[in-house]
Scaffold this motif. Structure first.
Motif, PDB file in Angstrom:
ATOM      1  N   ILE A 172       0.802  -1.182  -0.021  1.00 30.28           N
ATOM      2  CA  ILE A 172       0.102  -0.053  -0.022  1.00 30.28           C
ATOM      3  C   ILE A 172       0.858   1.128  -0.045  1.00 30.28           C
ATOM      4  O   ILE A 172       0.649   2.162  -0.905  1.00 30.28           O
ATOM      5  CB  ILE A 172      -0.928  -0.034   1.316  1.00 30.28           C
ATOM      6  CG1 ILE A 172      -2.080  -1.152   1.171  1.00 30.28           C
ATOM      7  CG2 ILE A 172      -1.826   1.410   1.249  1.00 30.28           C
ATOM      8  CD1 ILE A 172      -2.883  -1.163   2.355  1.00 30.28           C
ATOM      9  N   ALA A 173       1.915   1.128   0.791  1.00 33.57           N
ATOM     10  CA  ALA A 173       2.909   2.537   0.919  1.00 33.57           C
ATOM     11  C   ALA A 173       3.749   2.866  -0.342  1.00 33.57           C
ATOM     12  O   ALA A 173       3.501   3.624  -0.737  1.00 33.57           O
ATOM     13  CB  ALA A 173       3.899   2.144   2.019  1.00 33.57           C
ATOM     14  N   MET A 174       3.946   1.492  -1.105  1.00 32.47           N
ATOM     15  CA  MET A 174       4.755   1.714  -2.314  1.00 32.47           C
ATOM     16  C   MET A 174       3.822   2.185  -3.385  1.00 32.47           C
ATOM     17  O   MET A 174       4.082   3.164  -4.076  1.00 32.47           O
ATOM     18  CB  MET A 174       5.610   0.475  -2.559  1.00 32.47           C
ATOM     19  CG  MET A 174       6.650   0.450  -1.916  1.00 32.47           C
ATOM     20  SD  MET A 174       7.851  -1.130  -2.566  1.00 32.47           S
ATOM     21  CE  MET A 174       6.827  -2.354  -2.463  1.00 32.47           C
ATOM     22  N   VAL A 175       2.605   1.509  -3.607  1.00 31.76           N
ATOM     23  CA  VAL A 175       1.718   2.078  -4.707  1.00 31.76           C
ATOM     24  C   VAL A 175       1.250   3.510  -4.443  1.00 31.76           C
ATOM     25  O   VAL A 175       1.218   4.296  -5.228  1.00 31.76           O
ATOM     26  CB  VAL A 175       0.466   1.146  -4.729  1.00 31.76           C
ATOM     27  CG1 VAL A 175      -0.604   1.452  -5.742  1.00 31.76           C
ATOM     28  CG2 VAL A 175       0.907  -0.352  -5.161  1.00 31.76           C
ATOM     29  N   THR A 176       0.694   3.680  -3.084  1.00 29.04           N
ATOM     30  CA  THR A 176       0.457   5.049  -3.056  1.00 29.04           C
ATOM     31  C   THR A 176       1.475   6.136  -3.245  1.00 29.04           C
ATOM     32  O   THR A 176       1.402   7.380  -3.426  1.00 29.04           O
ATOM     33  CB  THR A 176      -0.217   5.241  -1.671  1.00 29.04           C
ATOM     34  OG1 THR A 176       0.576   4.789  -0.377  1.00 29.04           O
ATOM     35  CG2 THR A 176      -1.612   4.730  -1.289  1.00 29.04           C
ATOM     36  N   GLY A 177       2.653   5.806  -2.792  1.00 30.69           N
ATOM     37  CA  GLY A 177       3.708   6.664  -3.017  1.00 30.69           C
ATOM     38  C   GLY A 177       4.156   6.987  -4.507  1.00 30.69           C
ATOM     39  O   GLY A 177       4.384   7.911  -4.968  1.00 30.69           O
ATOM     40  N   ALA A 178       4.065   5.978  -5.123  1.00 32.36           N
ATOM     41  CA  ALA A 178       4.053   6.012  -6.584  1.00 32.36           C
ATOM     42  C   ALA A 178       2.830   6.995  -7.021  1.00 32.36           C
ATOM     43  O   ALA A 178       3.173   7.740  -7.851  1.00 32.36           O
ATOM     44  CB  ALA A 178       4.104   4.692  -7.373  1.00 32.36           C
ATOM     45  N   ILE A 179       1.750   6.794  -6.592  1.00 28.68           N
ATOM     46  CA  ILE A 179       0.711   7.854  -7.301  1.00 28.68           C
ATOM     47  C   ILE A 179       0.821   9.110  -6.767  1.00 28.68           C
ATOM     48  O   ILE A 179       0.750  10.156  -7.417  1.00 28.68           O
ATOM     49  CB  ILE A 179      -0.595   7.126  -6.505  1.00 28.68           C
ATOM     50  CG1 ILE A 179      -1.092   5.929  -7.012  1.00 28.68           C
ATOM     51  CG2 ILE A 179      -1.877   8.194  -6.792  1.00 28.68           C
ATOM     52  CD1 ILE A 179      -2.347   5.184  -6.477  1.00 28.68           C
ATOM     53  N   TRP A 180       1.470   9.293  -5.683  1.00 31.75           N
ATOM     54  CA  TRP A 180       1.949  10.624  -5.228  1.00 31.75           C
ATOM     55  C   TRP A 180       3.301  11.188  -5.921  1.00 31.75           C
ATOM     56  O   TRP A 180       3.076  12.282  -6.314  1.00 31.75           O
ATOM     57  CB  TRP A 180       2.322  10.506  -3.743  1.00 31.75           C
ATOM     58  CG  TRP A 180       3.067  11.743  -3.252  1.00 31.75           C
ATOM     59  CD1 TRP A 180       4.379  11.839  -3.072  1.00 31.75           C
ATOM     60  CD2 TRP A 180       2.570  12.956  -2.460  1.00 31.75           C
ATOM     61  NE1 TRP A 180       4.978  13.035  -2.684  1.00 31.75           N
ATOM     62  CE2 TRP A 180       3.907  13.642  -2.103  1.00 31.75           C
ATOM     63  CE3 TRP A 180       1.377  13.438  -2.346  1.00 31.75           C
ATOM     64  CZ2 TRP A 180       3.722  14.928  -1.764  1.00 31.75           C
ATOM     65  CZ3 TRP A 180       1.381  14.814  -1.854  1.00 31.75           C
ATOM     66  CH2 TRP A 180       2.270  15.599  -1.433  1.00 31.75           C
ATOM     67  N   GLY A 181       4.145  10.408  -6.261  1.00 28.41           N
ATOM     68  CA  GLY A 181       5.111  10.535  -6.932  1.00 28.41           C
ATOM     69  C   GLY A 181       4.904  11.110  -8.238  1.00 28.41           C
ATOM     70  O   GLY A 181       5.803  11.941  -8.589  1.00 28.41           O
ATOM     71  N   GLN A 182       4.246  10.544  -8.912  1.00 34.54           N
ATOM     72  CA  GLN A 182       4.145  11.089 -10.525  1.00 34.54           C
ATOM     73  C   GLN A 182       3.753  12.345 -10.636  1.00 34.54           C
ATOM     74  O   GLN A 182       4.686  13.015 -11.582  1.00 34.54           O
ATOM     75  CB  GLN A 182       3.083   9.698 -11.072  1.00 34.54           C
ATOM     76  CG  GLN A 182       3.483   9.779 -12.627  1.00 34.54           C
ATOM     77  CD  GLN A 182       2.931  11.076 -13.318  1.00 34.54           C
ATOM     78  OE1 GLN A 182       1.984  11.550 -13.020  1.00 34.54           O
ATOM     79  NE2 GLN A 182       3.788  11.109 -14.485  1.00 34.54           N
ATOM     80  N   PRO A 183       2.721  12.819  -9.896  1.00 38.16           N
ATOM     81  CA  PRO A 183       2.328  14.192 -10.244  1.00 38.16           C
ATOM     82  C   PRO A 183       3.423  15.293  -9.454  1.00 38.16           C
ATOM     83  O   PRO A 183       3.783  16.207  -9.873  1.00 38.16           O
ATOM     84  CB  PRO A 183       1.002  14.270  -9.644  1.00 38.16           C
ATOM     85  CG  PRO A 183       0.955  13.165  -8.684  1.00 38.16           C
ATOM     86  CD  PRO A 183       1.748  12.112  -9.261  1.00 38.16           C
TER      87      PRO A 183
END
Length: 246
Positions: free
Chosen positions: A105-116
């Protein structure tokens, strides 16, 4: 301490878990529902990050629990190595799959945050890299338990693996402090009031963290009970094999 060690008795542990699990379930549901609803619908967009800031209500609690789950496994593993209380070994085993989910969950949400925010889904940032290595240690820990039939030997080897992996749990938490370079920002919560998130996000974030922590406790209690019963079944099966061979 004597009163604490009584929970090393499987029956005492199971009886206590039965009593407190309903309360933990209610509290965790209340905290998560309130925190996520408040954060998602009743907090304003951030000036810099707009609505993407609201990912913190999933990302921060899951990342904290991914690290703290491993540290809980470390404590339980040390108890097993020193005191040989198998309930602690079963608790460490029970926590590992929950830790895997929290890490994902942390890595996926971090990726969602990181892209924009950073313009990329992933960067080999010190904290992100150590977090990925921690995830691989989680996978290895679960695989090692599954690969060894003897529970005591498996508990010994996984406890040693847990000691080694704890280095990366610490790095995942403090990598930003150890290395100044890197994309990842500092901690969202700190004893230093000036380093915390803005007040408008602070309370719902605390509720979400409490909710995730309570969910983790509930799942570990449930899975530990299951592991205790499974160990008993395996012991009976091994005993029956021995009797048949005799």
């Amino acid at each position: 301490m004597n009163s604490l060690w009584q929970y090393a008795n499987p029956r005492k542990f199971n009886d206590t878990a039965d009593k407190i699990l309903p309360w933990i379930a209610v509290l965790s549901t209340t905290c998560l529902f309130t925190g996520l609803t408040w954060g998602a619908f009743f907090t304003p967009p951030a000036e810099r990050f707009q609505d993407s800031v609201k990912i913190i209500y999933l990302h921060v609690p899951s990342a904290m629990m991914a690290i703290n789950a491993w540290l809980m496994m470390l404590a339980a593993s040390l108890i097993w190595l020193v005191r040989r209380h198998y309930v602690s070994a079963m608790a460490a085993r029970a926590a590992a799959p929950v830790g895997i989910v929290m890490t994902l969950i942390a890595m996926v949400t971090g990726a969602i945050w990181g892209q924009p925010t950073w313009g990329t889904w992933w960067a080999w940032d010190p904290r992100l890299t150590s977090f990925l290595i921690l995830f691989m240690f989680y996978i290895g820990y679960v695989a090692l338990w599954s690969a060894i039939e003897n529970d005591d030997i498996a508990a010994d080897l996984t406890s040693i693996l847990c000691l080694v992996g704890s280095v990366f749990a610490v790095l995942s938490r403090y990598a930003v402090n150890f290395w100044n370079q890197g994309l990842h920002q500092g901690a969202s919560l700190s004893l230093d009031r000036e380093k915390n998130v803005a007040d408008v996000y602070y309370t719902p974030l605390l509720l979400c963290i409490a909710g995730f922590a309570l969910v983790f406790i509930a799942l570990v209690l449930l899975r530990t009970r299951t592991e205790i019963h499974a160990r008993r079944i395996r012991s009976l099966q091994l005993r029956e094999r021995g009797d048949d061979n005799a």
